[in-house]
Design a protein around this motif. Structure first.
Motif, mmCIF file in Angstrom:
data_model
loop_
_atom_site.group_PDB
_atom_site.id
_atom_site.type_symbol
_atom_site.label_atom_id
_atom_site.label_comp_id
_atom_site.label_asym_id
_atom_site.label_seq_id
_atom_site.Cartn_x
_atom_site.Cartn_y
_atom_site.Cartn_z
ATOM 1 N N LEU A 24 0.830 -1.203 0.000
ATOM 2 C CA LEU A 24 0.000 0.000 0.000
ATOM 3 C C LEU A 24 0.865 1.255 0.000
ATOM 4 O O LEU A 24 0.518 2.257 -0.624
ATOM 5 C CB LEU A 24 -0.923 -0.004 1.219
ATOM 6 C CG LEU A 24 -1.904 -1.173 1.298
ATOM 7 C CD1 LEU A 24 -2.743 -1.072 2.557
ATOM 8 C CD2 LEU A 24 -2.799 -1.231 0.065
ATOM 9 N N TYR A 25 1.986 1.201 0.698
ATOM 10 C CA TYR A 25 2.936 2.313 0.729
ATOM 11 C C TYR A 25 3.437 2.613 -0.681
ATOM 12 O O TYR A 25 3.572 3.779 -1.075
ATOM 13 C CB TYR A 25 4.099 1.961 1.642
ATOM 14 C CG TYR A 25 5.155 3.028 1.780
ATOM 15 C CD1 TYR A 25 5.078 3.996 2.780
ATOM 16 C CD2 TYR A 25 6.263 3.046 0.925
ATOM 17 C CE1 TYR A 25 6.069 4.964 2.920
ATOM 18 C CE2 TYR A 25 7.255 4.011 1.053
ATOM 19 C CZ TYR A 25 7.152 4.964 2.046
ATOM 20 O OH TYR A 25 8.129 5.907 2.171
ATOM 21 N N LEU A 30 -1.212 8.600 -0.340
ATOM 22 C CA LEU A 30 -1.731 8.976 0.977
ATOM 23 C C LEU A 30 -1.186 8.063 2.068
ATOM 24 O O LEU A 30 -1.000 8.480 3.214
ATOM 25 C CB LEU A 30 -3.254 8.990 0.988
ATOM 26 C CG LEU A 30 -4.031 7.781 0.464
ATOM 27 C CD1 LEU A 30 -4.139 6.684 1.484
ATOM 28 C CD2 LEU A 30 -5.437 8.226 0.037
ATOM 29 N N ALA A 31 -0.899 6.798 1.716
ATOM 30 C CA ALA A 31 -0.282 5.891 2.686
ATOM 31 C C ALA A 31 1.146 6.344 2.979
ATOM 32 O O ALA A 31 1.588 6.341 4.137
ATOM 33 C CB ALA A 31 -0.294 4.459 2.167
ATOM 34 N N PHE A 84 -6.431 1.764 6.345
ATOM 35 C CA PHE A 84 -7.780 2.321 6.273
ATOM 36 C C PHE A 84 -7.889 3.372 5.180
ATOM 37 O O PHE A 84 -8.854 3.381 4.398
ATOM 38 C CB PHE A 84 -8.185 2.936 7.608
ATOM 39 C CG PHE A 84 -9.381 3.846 7.481
ATOM 40 C CD1 PHE A 84 -10.645 3.321 7.285
ATOM 41 C CD2 PHE A 84 -9.229 5.229 7.510
ATOM 42 C CE1 PHE A 84 -11.748 4.157 7.125
ATOM 43 C CE2 PHE A 84 -10.315 6.072 7.353
ATOM 44 C CZ PHE A 84 -11.586 5.528 7.161
ATOM 45 N N LYS A 85 -6.909 4.276 5.119
ATOM 46 C CA LYS A 85 -6.972 5.338 4.125
ATOM 47 C C LYS A 85 -6.891 4.775 2.710
ATOM 48 O O LYS A 85 -7.584 5.256 1.801
ATOM 49 C CB LYS A 85 -5.842 6.344 4.360
ATOM 50 C CG LYS A 85 -5.907 7.055 5.712
ATOM 51 C CD LYS A 85 -7.163 7.902 5.861
ATOM 52 C CE LYS A 85 -7.073 9.183 5.069
ATOM 53 N NZ LYS A 85 -8.234 10.096 5.340
ATOM 54 N N ASP A 88 -10.295 3.122 2.000
ATOM 55 C CA ASP A 88 -11.291 4.135 1.699
ATOM 56 C C ASP A 88 -11.091 4.685 0.288
ATOM 57 O O ASP A 88 -12.054 4.879 -0.465
ATOM 58 C CB ASP A 88 -11.193 5.257 2.736
ATOM 59 C CG ASP A 88 -12.266 6.316 2.544
ATOM 60 O OD1 ASP A 88 -13.445 5.951 2.410
ATOM 61 O OD2 ASP A 88 -11.924 7.514 2.533
ATOM 62 N N ALA A 89 -9.824 4.917 -0.088
ATOM 63 C CA ALA A 89 -9.537 5.435 -1.426
ATOM 64 C C ALA A 89 -9.948 4.437 -2.505
ATOM 65 O O ALA A 89 -10.501 4.816 -3.541
ATOM 66 C CB ALA A 89 -8.048 5.750 -1.545
ATOM 67 N N ARG A 90 -9.671 3.159 -2.255
ATOM 68 C CA ARG A 90 -10.030 2.127 -3.231
ATOM 69 C C ARG A 90 -11.539 2.015 -3.393
ATOM 70 O O ARG A 90 -12.044 1.860 -4.520
ATOM 71 C CB ARG A 90 -9.452 0.782 -2.794
ATOM 72 C CG ARG A 90 -9.738 -0.360 -3.767
ATOM 73 C CD ARG A 90 -9.240 -0.050 -5.157
ATOM 74 N NE ARG A 90 -9.461 -1.158 -6.067
ATOM 75 C CZ ARG A 90 -9.501 -1.036 -7.386
ATOM 76 N NH1 ARG A 90 -9.342 0.157 -7.953
ATOM 77 N NH2 ARG A 90 -9.712 -2.094 -8.147
#
Length: 212
Positions: A24-25, A30-31, A84-85, A88-90
Motif C-alpha cells: 500500500l505504501y 496517501l499511505a 484504512f486510508k 477508503d480510497a479504493r
C-alpha cells in the motif's frame, strides 16, 4: 453511488510482521504521507523498521526492532491507519463510500478506531500510543522474566473458572479474556512453561506472545 454498511475492527500488538503495508505504501501516496508524517513526529524512520528485513542470523521471531514494544505500537497504529486510508480510497475508486460505519479495535487497535472515528487526530493518537509503549517498555524491563501466553481450544469453549483455578496453582494470572475459545495469561515465563505442559495434556494449545 453504493453506500454499504461497513464495520471495521483494528488489530493490536502481535499482529505486526516485517513488510506490513509495503504494498500500500508503494501504491498509494496517501499511505506514504501517513508514514512520512509519523517519521517526522517520531524522529526516526518508522517505514524502515516496518519494511526492512532483519539481517541473517538474527532471531527474527523476537529480536527485530518491529517486535520491540516501543516501535511495535506506533508501527501498528500507523500501518493500520494507512490501510484504512488506502481502503477508503479504493472504495471511492469503485464508486463506493463508507461515510457511515462502525469501528472497534482490540487493545492497541482501540486507538486506531478512535482515530478513524474522528475522536482524535493522528498527531494526538500517535503521541498517546508512544506514551503507552514507553510505559509498557519500562514495566517490561522491570520484570524481564515475565511474559504472556495465549491459551486456545478451537473444539470447545474454555472453562474460565477452571482455568482461573489452574492459573492460581501455577502462580500466573489471566490478563485478557478475548473469546470463549481464547484467553491470555501472564506471569513468570518458567511457570507459564510449566502450565503449558499441563494444558497440553488436556488437549489445549498454548503459544507465547511476541511482546516484551
Amino acid at each position: 453511488m453504493y453506500h454499504p454498511k461497513i464495520a471495521l475492527v483494528f488489530p493490536g500488538q502481535g499482529s505486526q510482521f516485517v513488510g506490513m503495508c509495503k504494498d500500500l505504501y508503494d501504491e498509494y501516496e496517501l499511505a506514504r504521507d501517513i508514514f512520512d508524517r509519523a517519521n517526522e513526529l517520531l524522529g526516526y524512520d518508522l517505514s524502515e523498521k516496518c519494511f526492512k528485513k532483519p539481517a541473517l542470523g538474527k532471531k527474527i521471531m523476537h529480536w527485530t526492532d518491529l517486535d520491540k514494544t516501543i516501535y511495535t505500537q506506533p508501527a501498528v497504529l500507523t500501518a493500520s491507519y494507512a490501510c484504512f486510508k488506502a481502503f477508503d480510497a479504493r472504495l471511492r475508486e469503485l464508486g463506493i463510500t463508507c461515510d457511515i460505519f462502525s469501528v472497534a479495535g482490540h487493545s492497541l487497535g482501540e486507538y486506531t478506531a478512535l482515530l478513524v472515528a474522528g475522536a482524535l487526530d493522528f498527531e494526538t493518537t500517535l503521541e498517546l500510543v508512544v506514551k503507552r509503549a514507553t510505559y509498557m517498555t519500562e514495566w517490561g524491563k522491570a520484570y524481564p522474566e515475565s511474559g504472556l501466553m495465549a491459551i486456545m481450544d478451537r473444539k470447545e469453549e474454555l472453562d474460565y473458572h477452571a482455568l482461573c483455578a489452574t492459573c492460581k496453582d501455577y502462580g500466573v494470572n489471566i490478563t485478557l479474556n478475548n473469546t470463549k475459545h481464547q484467553i491470555v495469561v501472564g506471569g513468570s515465563k518458567r511457570r507459564l512453561g510449566e502450565l503449558a505442559k499441563e494444558l497440553k495434556k488436556q488437549g489445549k494449545r498454548t503459544t507465547l506472545l511476541r511482546v516484551e
